[in-house]
Design an enzyme around this catalytic site. Structure first.
Site, PDB file in Angstrom:
ATOM      1  N   GLN A 175       0.801  -1.227   0.000  1.00  0.00           N
ATOM      2  CA  GLN A 175       0.000   0.000   0.000  1.00  0.00           C
ATOM      3  C   GLN A 175       0.837   1.282   0.000  1.00  0.00           C
ATOM      4  OE1 GLN A 175      -2.681  -1.801   3.225  1.00  0.00           O
ATOM      5  NE2 GLN A 175      -4.106  -0.505   2.123  1.00  0.00           N
TER       6      GLN A 175
ATOM      7  N   HIS B  48       0.383  -9.209   4.442  1.00  0.00           N
ATOM      8  CA  HIS B  48      -0.727  -8.259   4.411  1.00  0.00           C
ATOM      9  C   HIS B  48      -1.330  -8.296   3.006  1.00  0.00           C
ATOM     10  CE1 HIS B  48      -2.447  -4.538   6.530  1.00  0.00           C
ATOM     11  NE2 HIS B  48      -3.113  -4.635   5.402  1.00  0.00           N
TER      12      HIS B  48
ATOM     13  N   ASN C 273      -2.654 -10.712   8.199  1.00  0.00           N
ATOM     14  CA  ASN C 273      -3.555  -9.582   8.399  1.00  0.00           C
ATOM     15  C   ASN C 273      -4.953  -9.954   7.911  1.00  0.00           C
ATOM     16  OD1 ASN C 273      -4.035  -6.585   8.873  1.00  0.00           O
ATOM     17  ND2 ASN C 273      -4.739  -6.813   6.754  1.00  0.00           N
ATOM     18  N   GLU C 274      -5.922  -9.825   8.757  1.00  0.00           N
ATOM     19  CA  GLU C 274      -7.340  -9.979   8.401  1.00  0.00           C
ATOM     20  C   GLU C 274      -7.623 -11.173   7.490  1.00  0.00           C
ATOM     21  OE1 GLU C 274      -8.831  -6.336   6.770  1.00  0.00           O
ATOM     22  OE2 GLU C 274      -8.677  -5.286   8.677  1.00  0.00           O
TER      23      GLU C 274
HETATM   24  C1  FCB Z   1      -8.076  -2.925   6.432  1.00  0.00           C
HETATM   25  C2  FCB Z   1      -6.770  -3.366   5.779  1.00  0.00           C
HETATM   26  C3  FCB Z   1      -5.876  -2.210   5.432  1.00  0.00           C
HETATM   27  C4  FCB Z   1      -6.642  -1.019   4.904  1.00  0.00           C
HETATM   28  C5  FCB Z   1      -7.801  -0.673   5.807  1.00  0.00           C
HETATM   29  C6  FCB Z   1      -8.604   0.508   5.371  1.00  0.00           C
HETATM   30  O1  FCB Z   1      -9.060  -3.865   6.197  1.00  0.00           O
HETATM   31  O2  FCB Z   1      -6.059  -4.235   6.622  1.00  0.00           O
HETATM   32  O3  FCB Z   1      -4.902  -2.695   4.536  1.00  0.00           O
HETATM   33  O4  FCB Z   1      -7.016  -1.262   3.610  1.00  0.00           O
HETATM   34  O5  FCB Z   1      -8.639  -1.768   5.918  1.00  0.00           O
END
Ligand code: FCB
Length: 411
Positions: free
Chosen positions: A19, A110, A154-155
């Protein structure tokens, strides 16, 4: 009088490699951009070359911690080949943070995959958990005592839903249930022209399972090279609650289970702490209108309290790994951050063991399928000149950090 935030609390902001860094062209997102399915990230904020300047800014803003991610495609550009020069680059990044008194929170993955791994099916492939663990161990061994805090994934759920249910992110698999296509409300599922198929639902389930396996394998691999590393998974908690009525309450409970508790209960025995990402709240049965952010998300910073309380049952320390707002005009962000931090203080007072707070994001950046139009940064980026400009809200955050670090009490 008890302080609102304990001494040694970590204050900072977060970024992620793809990003902000720029110049990453051997991962699945770069390939998808070449195919015209998602916007091109290009050099974005050029953070790869400008991290010193950016960390100077973080320091001026009073940050004592910073979360960022390592780009797997840089470290392992071909399967089994590790790039020592790129490992050295990230070692320098870590040293730069430490030289400024900023504690690094390192994320190993990520969302982006090296292209060679995407070609092998990414997280649909049963082997990927072990490949991820091998990469994780290599990074941690190479960093030695430069890093203490590591997040594996991440997520994971957001990744699985966007890539395998909505068709909005690589590998653009969209699912349908009966005749109904699943899709993302912001139109990105349509833009990618992903084909909706029933079978994608099974791919989604496989990816979910492999993301549990990947975390556990990486946890064990990291611990074997660095027993003192503090390892977490970063979990997005979309808070679901209700305005009352048993149907709404039931809906909220079911949604919370599928969105958060199911994944967490499978990995929690392999977490030293938990990273929380909070952005959203959905209240079933609610008719009130809220202010909306530039993402068209309901502005509800106080919901971070509920997210923290929801994770409390897992009995591990928590750090806020991301929470923030897209607000190009910067007229809401300052207030947003103040309310959010008060809500974190309330969670601490209620007994939740919170260790840190990283605002998303330090810099404006590439917001995935939406490109560079959404501005989350404490620092704005001019994408033509790469000039950095600190937004006024960054100073609101700075003042809060100063007051709370000095032991401010709200009583
Ligand atoms: C989250 C992500 C991050 C960014 C934010 C706004 O879901 O982890 O990379 O995009 O949202």
């Amino acid at each position: 009088m008890k302080r609102d935030f304990p001494e040694g609390f970590y204050w900072g902001a977060a970024t992620a490699s793809y990003q902000v860094e720029g110049g990453i062209d051997n991962c699945d997102w770069a390939e998808a951009a070449r195919a015209g399915k998602v916007p091109n990230a290009g050099r974005v904020a050029d953070h790869y070359n400008r991290y010193l300047e950016d960390f100077d800014i973080a320091k001026t803003l009073g940050h004592n911690a910073h979360r960022f991610s390592i780009e797997w495609a840089r470290i392992e550009p071909n399967e089994g080949e590790f790039d020592e020069a790129e490992l050295e680059h990230y070692r320098q990044v870590l040293q730069a943070l430490q030289a400024r008194g900023i504690e690094p929170f390192i994320t190993l993955w990520h969302f982006t995959l090296p292209q060679w791994l995407a070609d092998k099916g990414g997280f649909e492939n049963e082997q990927t958990a072990e490949l991820f663990a091998r990469y994780a161990a290599k990074v941690v061994a190479s960093f030695g005592d430069l890093g203490a805090f590591y997040s594996t994934l991440n997520e994971p759920n957001v990744y699985a839903t966007h890539g395998y249910l909505y068709g909005a992110w690589p590998p653009f698999k969209r699912a349908k249930i009966a005749w109904k296509k699943i899709g993302k409300e912001d139109g990105t599922s349509e833009k990618t022209q992903a084909l909706a198929k029933f079978t994608h639902f099974f791919a989604y389930r496989r990816v979910e399972r492999n993301l549990v396996r990947a975390h556990i394998a990486a946890y064990k691999a990291i611990k074997s090279v660095s027993p003192e590393a503090q390892v977490s998974v970063v979990k997005h908690v979309h808070v679901f609650d209700s305005d009352g009525g048993w149907v709404n309450k039931k809906l909220a409970a079911i949604a919370s289970y599928f969105q958060t508790d199911r994944y967490m209960s499978r990995v929690i025995n392999y977490c030293d702490l938990i990273g929380l990402n909070y952005y959203r709240n959905t209240r079933f049965g609610e008719s009130r209108n809220y202010l909306r952010s530039d993402m068209d998300w309901k502005v509800y910073p106080g919901g971070i309290f509920d997210a923290l309380v929801q994770l409390q049952k897992f009995n591990k320390p928590i750090f806020v790994a991301e929470a923030g707002i897209a607000d190009e005009d910067d007229d809401v962000r300052g207030q947003y951050i103040s309310v959010q931090i008060k809500a974190v203080a309330r969670a601490l007072a209620a007994g939740v063991d919170v260790r840190g707070h990283m605002y998303w994001s330090l810099l404006d950046n590439y917001e995935w399928a939406l490109g560079t139009t959404k501005r989350f940064g404490l620092v704005s980026i001019n994408y033509d000149t790469l000039e950095r400009e600190i937004r006024p809200s960054a100073f609101v955050y700075k003042d809060l950090i100063e007051q709370y670090s000095k032991g401010k009490t709200s009583a």
